[in-house]
Write a protein that holds these residues in place. Structure first.
Motif, PDB file in Angstrom:
ATOM      1  N   GLY A 288       0.815  -1.209   0.000  1.00 15.02           N
ATOM      2  CA  GLY A 288       0.000   0.000   0.000  1.00 15.02           C
ATOM      3  C   GLY A 288       0.845   1.253   0.000  1.00 15.02           C
ATOM      4  O   GLY A 288       0.525   2.230  -0.688  1.00 15.02           O
TER       5      GLY A 288
ATOM      6  N   SER B 187       0.835   3.914  -3.269  1.00 17.00           N
ATOM      7  CA  SER B 187       0.084   5.132  -2.956  1.00 17.00           C
ATOM      8  C   SER B 187       0.752   6.361  -3.558  1.00 17.00           C
ATOM      9  O   SER B 187       1.983   6.423  -3.662  1.00 17.00           O
TER      10      SER B 187
ATOM     11  N   TYR C  15      -0.228  10.564   0.398  1.00 21.69           N
ATOM     12  CA  TYR C  15      -1.210   9.607   0.909  1.00 21.69           C
ATOM     13  C   TYR C  15      -0.562   8.253   1.201  1.00 21.69           C
ATOM     14  O   TYR C  15      -1.236   7.231   1.172  1.00 21.69           O
ATOM     15  N   VAL C  16       0.721   8.290   1.466  1.00 25.78           N
ATOM     16  CA  VAL C  16       1.467   7.046   1.632  1.00 25.78           C
ATOM     17  C   VAL C  16       0.971   6.265   2.850  1.00 25.78           C
ATOM     18  O   VAL C  16       0.642   5.081   2.759  1.00 25.78           O
TER      19      VAL C  16
ATOM     20  N   GLY D 296      -2.664   5.150   2.405  1.00 26.08           N
ATOM     21  CA  GLY D 296      -2.758   4.050   1.448  1.00 26.08           C
ATOM     22  C   GLY D 296      -2.300   2.739   2.057  1.00 26.08           C
ATOM     23  O   GLY D 296      -2.893   1.691   1.809  1.00 26.08           O
TER      24      GLY D 296
ATOM     25  N   GLU E   7      -5.002   1.613   4.562  1.00 28.82           N
ATOM     26  CA  GLU E   7      -6.183   1.144   3.817  1.00 28.82           C
ATOM     27  C   GLU E   7      -5.939  -0.252   3.253  1.00 28.82           C
ATOM     28  O   GLU E   7      -6.831  -1.104   3.260  1.00 28.82           O
TER      29      GLU E   7
END
Length: 186
Positions: free
Chosen positions: A38, A42, A46-47, A50, A53
């Motif tokens: 992720g 990402s 938004y690393v 992400g 998530e």
């Protein structure tokens, strides 16, 4: 049972224990892998979001897959222990083969056969490594103790039997056997 003690729960409870342990292992391992994936996939800014998530989305699926495998494996293992009445390395090997075969059965018999062979082979390797490690790491057997004997007791003294049946010990350093012992009577 054969006396092999694995330090585990008895069989009916072992299944639940293995399901929980397999789910936790799959969720944690899958979470770590999907965090990295992720973060890598990402966009900038938004690393972390992400990565988290990806954990939220994928870790429960992987944990569930591990739990199903662990539950089937443990159920087959307990069944084989009950049928064979002993707990030895063959039970996990056969359980791995049965689990692999059952999980692939929906894709056909040929696929189930290949998966069963691979599952049995994989568990045979794991059991072999486990046995090897336990033998290598086992303490060496105790060595027999050497008993120190006094020097005079360590060397046996010769005995002589005379013609009349008299038994005597004599000093070997003094020379030959007494003459009355070496003579033959009659």
């Amino acid at each position: 049972m054969s006396g092999v003690e694995h330090g585990r729960e008895p069989c009916p409870h072992r299944i639940y224990d293995d399901i929980g342990g397999a789910f936790a292992m799959g969720a944690v391992g899958g979470g770590a892998v999907n965090l990295v994936k992720g973060v890598y996939n990402s966009p900038k800014g938004y690393v972390l979001a992400g990565g988290l998530e990806a954990i939220r989305r994928e870790a429960p699926k992987i944990g569930g897959s591990f739990a199903i495998w662990g539950g089937l494996f443990s159920a087959f293992d307990c069944t084989l222990v009950a049928i064979r009445r002993k707990e030895d390395p063959w039970n996990p090997i056969m359980s791995g083969a049965l689990t692999g075969g059952v999980l692939q059965l929906r894709y056909g018999l040929a696929s189930a056969g290949r998966s069963a062979a691979f599952g049995g082979f994989l568990l045979a390797v794991i059991e072999g490594i486990s046995i090897m490690i336990s033998r290598v790491s086992a303490p060496p057997p105790p060595q027999p103790m050497a008993i120190e004997m006094p020097q005079s007791a360590a060397e046996p003294r010769p005995t002589a039997v005379r013609a009349d049946g008299y038994v005597s010990e004599y000093d070997a350093g003094a020379g030959a056997v007494p003459a009355e012992v070496t003579q033959k009577s009659g």
